[in-house]
Scaffold this motif. Sequence first.
Motif: not given
Lengths: 231, 629
Positions: B152-153, B162, B164, B208, B210
Motif C-alpha cells: 500500500l505505502n 502497509d 493489503m 490491511t 499495518y
Amino acid sequence: MHTMAVIQRSVWALLLWPSLLTVSMPLDCKEEQGSLSGCTSISQEKLLDRVIHHAELIYRVSEESCSLFEEMFLPFPLQLQSSQAGYACITKALPMPSSKSEIQQISDKWLLHSVLMLVQSWIEPLVYLQTTMDRYDHAPDMLLNKTKWVSDKLISLEQGVVVLIKKMLDEGMLATTYSEQGLFQSDVQPEMLESVMRDYTLLSCFKKDAHKMETFLKLLKCRQTDKYNCP
Amino acid sequence: MADSSPSANLLLLLLISSLYWLFTPGSAFLIDRDHNTSSAPLEPHFTECISREQETFRCWWSPGSYHNLSSPGALRVFYLKKDSPTSEWKECPEYIHSNRECFFDVNHTSVWIPYCMQLRGENVTYFNEDDCFTVENIVRPDPPVSLSWTLLNISPSGLSYDVMVNWEPPPSADVDAGWMRIEYEIQYRERNTTNWEALEMQPHTQQTIYGLHIGKDYEVHIRCRMVAFTKFGEFSDSIFIEVTEIPTKESTIPFTLVLVLGIVGILILIMLIVITQQHRLMMVLLPPVPAPKIKGIDSELLKKGKLDELNFILTGGGMGGLPTYAPDFYQDEPWVEFIEVDGEDGDSGEREDNRASDTQRLLGLPHPVSHHMNMGCSNAISFPDDDSGRASCYNPDLPEQDTLMLMATLLPGQPEEEEASFDVEERAPASSERSLVQAQTGGPQTWVNTDFYAQVSNVMPSGGVVLSPGQQLRIQESTSATEEETQKGKEDEDSKETEEQKQKELQFQLLVVDPEGSGYTTESNVRQISTPPSSGEGYQTIHPQPVETKPAATMEDNQSPYILPDSPQSQFFSPVADYTVVQELDSHHSLLLNPPPNQSPPPCLPQHPLKAPMPVGYITPDLLGNLSP
C-alpha cells in the motif's frame, strides 16, 4: 325544492369523491412514488434486505446471550446439554426443511411462511424468558438487555415478514398464533437449576431457530436475485 | 409447594446423574478436552465430527485402548436423528474404514436437527456413545484460497510499510447463496518466530496489515469460521511478505531541482539581456520620432529662443556649410532648380539694414552681411551638422558644392510656429555669407499666387541670379547657363561671384526650400533684387512675394534697395511660366529658352496650395495646373 337538494348533494358527492377514494384506500401503501399520503413506501428488495439484517442481528445477539448465560449460570458439565436440549425445543413439531436439498425443493411461499411461523412461535417464549430471568439473583444487566432487545426485535421482524409476504405473495395478513403456549403456563415455580436449564434450553433452541430464520431469508434473497444458482 | 419439592428433587437428581453419565471420556470431543489419562481404559469413542460446508459431515472414531476392536467392522457406527419422537438408530450410511470415518452425504445430513452418534461392538451395546450435536455447530469451513498481497505505502521514514492482503472464500462454502456466512481471521508473524499476531475477525475478503518493517520476512495465514460460531477451520497455506529497501525517489528530487534552477537561470539571463541592451531595445521598440530639424543645424537651435545661433549658423558662421543634401535628393528631377544664393556683402549698411529688416521681417533671413564672417570656407557655410557629422568646412567641387541652396519646393500649409517666430525675430544674424536663404512666409497667404519653380532668367554680374516667372526669357550668360546645367543641383557661389548681375526686369519667383528636407518647405515669392553691379557679390533678395497687403506694404517700404521691375501687384496678374525648355545655346553661351507656354492665370492659385496636399519638395506642372481653377 327536493330536486334542488338532490342536485346539491350530488354535486357535493362529485366534488368529494376523490377524498372518498383516499379514505377507502388501504393503509399500507402501494409502491407509488411521491404519494401524498402519510405512509412511506419501500421497495421489496429493500424490505427483504432489512428483514435479513434483522434476522442476522437477532441471531448474533441470541448467540451472545446464550454464551453469556452459559458462562454465568451453567456449571461446566451442563454445557454439554445444548445438544440434548435440541430434543426439547418447542418448535420441533413445525414442519421445516432441514437441509439444503430440502430447501431447494420448496417454494418461496413456503419458505416465507416457514419463517413467519418460526418468528411467531418465538415471540411469546421470549417474553416469558424476560420474566424468568428477572427472578435470577445476579443476572447481569447485559444479559437482560440482550434478551430484551431480542424480544423486541423479533416483534418487528414479524411485522416485516408479514409485509413481505403481502408484497411478494399478495396474501392477507396472518394473525399471530398463540397456540404453543401450554408450556409456559404452569404455575409451578421451578427450582433454580430447572429454571436455569429450561432457560438455557430456550436460549439455545432460539439460537438455532434464529440461525434457521436467517438462512431461510438469505436463500430467499438469493432466489430473488439469481434464480438459477440458488438452492 | 410440598408436592412439588419431591418431584423437583427427583428431577434434580436425575439431572445430576445424567450429567455424570455424560461426563465421560466418551464425549470428550464435544468439549475439546484432552483425555489422555490412563486412569480408565479408553473406550472406543468418536474423536471428531466435522462438517465442512454444512451439507455433509464426517465422524471419526477411535477404538481407544481396545485394540482388538480396531479392525474394520469391529465397531459400527449408529446415529440417531432426532427429527421426530419416533426416530431410530441407524447405521452409518458410508464407512471409510481406512480412516475409521463415517461419512454422511447430502441426503443424510440435516441441519438444525440434533444427531447422536453411537459405537457398537459385536454384541456390546454399552458402548453407547451419546455424542449429540447439530450440524451447524460442527461446521469448520475450509481455509480460504488464493492469498495475495499488495504494497500500500511506505512510511516517510522508510522504515515501515502497509500491506493489503486479498483472498478468496473457500470454494466448498456456498457463501454467495447465503447458505453460510463466514468471517476471517488473519494471523501474521515474522519468520522464525513463534508468536502469531492475530487481527480482528471480519467478514470481508481483504484486510490491511499495518506497520510491517522493511527488510523483515513476514508469514501470513488465514482461517475462517461461521459467523457467531465457535469452531474455526484450518489455516490456509502461508504466504510470505518481504519488502526490501526501495530505491528512494531521489531521482525525482534532483530532476525538479534542476528544472527549477534552469528556469531561474534563464530568467536571470533574460533580465541581464534586457538591462544591458536596454537602449537598443528601446530603439527597436520605441523608435525615436524624428524631430524637426534642419540638416546641419542642431535641433536645439530650432527651439524657441535660439534664433541667434541658428542665424549665425545659417549665415555661414561656424565651420562649414550645409551638406548637399538637397541636390542629392533631387538629382533626378531636372525640373527642380536649385538656386544658390551667396551671402551678400554688406553693400550699405542701410541696405543691409533694410535688407536685413526686409529679410528678417519677411523672410526671416539672417543678416546679409557676408563679408564679415568670411571664414575659411569661401563657398559655403558649413555648420555643425549633427546628423552628418561633418562639422568641418569643406570645399567641394563647384558643381557639387554643398552650399546653401534654395530649393524650389512646394509645401503648403506648414508655417511652423518656430519658423515664423525665428524668421521674425531674426535681426542681426552675423553670417558672412549667407548660403541659405530662407524665405519664410509670413503666413499661408504668402504662398498665394506663387509659382512653385522659378527659372533663371538672368544672372547678375554680382553673381546673383535673376529669376523670371517665365514670362520673359532672358538669355543668360554662361553662368546662368551653368546654372541651368546644374538644374539638378545648385549653383555654386563661385559662379555667382563671377557673374555679373544683370538687370532684372521681371520679377522672379524664388522658392526656397528647407534644404534640411525634414518636412517643411516654404514657398514664397521673392523678388530678386537686382543688385547693382557694384554690389559684386551674390545677392539675396528673397522676400516673400506679398499677396496680402501686409507683406506688400513692407515690400513697398523698402523699395529702395530692391529693384522691382514691376509693381508687386501687377505681377500677380501676369501669367507666369514655371519653366521653359532650353532650346539652344547662342553664340554667347546663353540659353535660348522656349517661349513660355500660355498659361492660364492662376487667380485662384492662392487658395489651392493650402488645400491640396503636395508632395514634399516640388510640384510638377501637372499638379500646378491642378491648382489653378
